[in-house]
Design a protein around this motif. Structure first.
Motif, mmCIF file in Angstrom:
data_model
loop_
_atom_site.group_PDB
_atom_site.id
_atom_site.type_symbol
_atom_site.label_atom_id
_atom_site.label_comp_id
_atom_site.label_asym_id
_atom_site.label_seq_id
_atom_site.Cartn_x
_atom_site.Cartn_y
_atom_site.Cartn_z
ATOM 1 N N GLY A 195 -0.054 -17.968 -4.771
ATOM 2 C CA GLY A 195 0.125 -16.587 -5.172
ATOM 3 C C GLY A 195 -0.677 -16.219 -6.399
ATOM 4 O O GLY A 195 -1.566 -16.951 -6.839
ATOM 5 N N GLU A 196 -0.348 -15.063 -6.959
ATOM 6 C CA GLU A 196 -1.089 -14.512 -8.088
ATOM 7 C C GLU A 196 -0.536 -15.016 -9.413
ATOM 8 O O GLU A 196 0.680 -15.167 -9.579
ATOM 9 C CB GLU A 196 -1.040 -12.983 -8.053
ATOM 10 N N ARG A 229 -8.179 -10.550 -11.778
ATOM 11 C CA ARG A 229 -6.931 -11.015 -11.181
ATOM 12 C C ARG A 229 -7.129 -12.443 -10.711
ATOM 13 O O ARG A 229 -8.230 -12.811 -10.270
ATOM 14 C CB ARG A 229 -6.508 -10.110 -10.016
ATOM 15 N N PHE A 230 -6.081 -13.253 -10.810
ATOM 16 C CA PHE A 230 -6.191 -14.696 -10.614
ATOM 17 C C PHE A 230 -5.224 -15.153 -9.522
ATOM 18 O O PHE A 230 -4.064 -14.713 -9.478
ATOM 19 C CB PHE A 230 -5.858 -15.429 -11.912
ATOM 20 N N PHE A 231 -5.681 -16.070 -8.680
ATOM 21 C CA PHE A 231 -4.870 -16.533 -7.562
ATOM 22 C C PHE A 231 -5.004 -18.044 -7.380
ATOM 23 O O PHE A 231 -6.072 -18.617 -7.600
ATOM 24 C CB PHE A 231 -5.299 -15.848 -6.258
ATOM 25 N N THR A 232 -3.905 -18.665 -6.976
ATOM 26 C CA THR A 232 -3.937 -20.017 -6.418
ATOM 27 C C THR A 232 -3.422 -19.908 -4.986
ATOM 28 O O THR A 232 -3.120 -18.810 -4.504
ATOM 29 C CB THR A 232 -3.063 -21.002 -7.208
ATOM 30 N N HIS A 292 -8.486 -22.350 -7.597
ATOM 31 C CA HIS A 292 -8.310 -21.091 -8.313
ATOM 32 C C HIS A 292 -9.378 -20.086 -7.880
ATOM 33 O O HIS A 292 -10.554 -20.453 -7.746
ATOM 34 C CB HIS A 292 -8.426 -21.293 -9.828
ATOM 35 N N THR A 293 -8.961 -18.844 -7.679
ATOM 36 C CA THR A 293 -9.884 -17.758 -7.359
ATOM 37 C C THR A 293 -9.702 -16.642 -8.376
ATOM 38 O O THR A 293 -8.568 -16.286 -8.722
ATOM 39 C CB THR A 293 -9.627 -17.205 -5.946
ATOM 40 N N CYS A 341 -5.320 -16.776 -16.366
ATOM 41 C CA CYS A 341 -5.951 -18.066 -16.083
ATOM 42 C C CYS A 341 -7.126 -18.212 -17.037
ATOM 43 O O CYS A 341 -8.116 -17.471 -16.925
ATOM 44 C CB CYS A 341 -6.421 -18.139 -14.634
ATOM 45 N N PHE A 382 -12.205 -9.581 -3.233
ATOM 46 C CA PHE A 382 -10.755 -9.773 -3.106
ATOM 47 C C PHE A 382 -10.401 -10.675 -1.925
ATOM 48 O O PHE A 382 -9.714 -10.281 -0.983
ATOM 49 C CB PHE A 382 -10.058 -8.413 -2.979
ATOM 50 N N LEU A 416 -9.570 -15.071 -1.086
ATOM 51 C CA LEU A 416 -9.386 -16.400 -1.639
ATOM 52 C C LEU A 416 -10.576 -17.279 -1.296
ATOM 53 O O LEU A 416 -11.121 -17.223 -0.195
ATOM 54 C CB LEU A 416 -8.104 -17.042 -1.096
ATOM 55 N N TRP A 453 -10.765 -12.670 -9.104
ATOM 56 C CA TRP A 453 -11.334 -11.426 -8.575
ATOM 57 C C TRP A 453 -11.771 -10.549 -9.743
ATOM 58 O O TRP A 453 -10.991 -10.298 -10.665
ATOM 59 C CB TRP A 453 -10.311 -10.698 -7.726
#
Length: 235
Positions: free
Chosen positions: A47-48, A41-44, A30-31, A52, A23, A25, A33
């Motif tokens: 934010g979330e 769960r997807f993040f840039t 793009h990350t 993705c 968890f 970045l 988890w």
């Protein structure tokens, strides 16, 4: 933490995507988890994200060969991964695609930011979680020549509640096309690969498509979508 190159073309290029179980970045745009379940769960950097596509493909590749029931964005869906030579391939069901026609205001402001002529009649708004505008152009050359006004595009997309816009060349007789995904509203001026939008395109056209992306960024990527799932190769 590992960086996966998702949606390779002929074993090269692809979208660098961070996949982590801790968890945090990563160093890429793009990350993903991977939590228990598995849950994704997807993040840039901004934010979330609720979904993705290429991140899901990357995560499945890290999970390894097999069949999975994956949870992400409030839904559970099937995913699978398998080996193909020295690569890992992965595929998943992005879910139901909703389609609607854009308003003239939505279409006009996005087209102006892209520097394209056209009308709302040529476009479609598609969603597998968040709406994005599908914009056709005639040829790969027209696609490659696009230089969007990113600030104006973000304003237009924010005003319409759009994730971004997916501009694509019309598929050839073999069902192959090229596309560029612009998503400044989530901090990604241009995506190397966008699997969910490619699945939306297949649904809008009612036929399987193979789409080349990433060439404008020097990272060739390819995504295949039929009417049930979307897939790509990873390293």
């Amino acid at each position: 933490m590992i960086v996966v190159r998702a949606c390779l073309r002929d074993g090269t290029g692809g979208s660098p995507t961070t996949v982590t179980r801790t968890f945090e970045l990563g160093p890429t745009s793009h990350t993903v988890w991977i939590g228990p379940g598995p849950e994704l769960r997807f993040f840039t950097s901004t934010g979330e994200l609720p979904a993705c596509g290429h991140g899901t493909i990357a995560a499945l590749a890290v999970l390894g060969p097999g069949e999975y029931e994956v949870r992400a964005g409030g839904r559970t869906f099937r995913g699978r991964a398998w080996t193909s030579g020295d690569l890992t391939a992965a595929a998943f069901d992005p879910g139901a695609v909703t389609l609607r026609s854009p308003s003239s205001a939505e279409a006009g402001s996005v087209l102006a930011a892209l520097g394209l002529p056209g009308s709302a009649a040529d476009l479609a708004v598609a969603s597998v979680g968040r709406e994005r505008l599908l914009v056709p152009v005639g040829t790969r050359e027209e696609l490659a020549a696009l230089v969007p006004d990113q600030a104006a595009l973000r304003t237009a997309c924010d005003a319409a509640g759009l994730l971004g816009c997916y501009v694509y060349s019309r598929p050839d007789g073999a069902g192959r096309a090229a596309a560029r995904m612009f998503a400044p509203s989530i901090g990604v001026p241009e995506d190397i690969a966008n699997a969910n939008s490619t699945f939306c395109l297949a649904a809008a056209l009612g036929t399987p498509v193979t789409v080349d992306m990433g060439d404008a960024l020097g990272e060739p990527a390819t995504i295949h979508a039929d009417l049930r799932e979307v897939s790509g190769y990873c390293r």
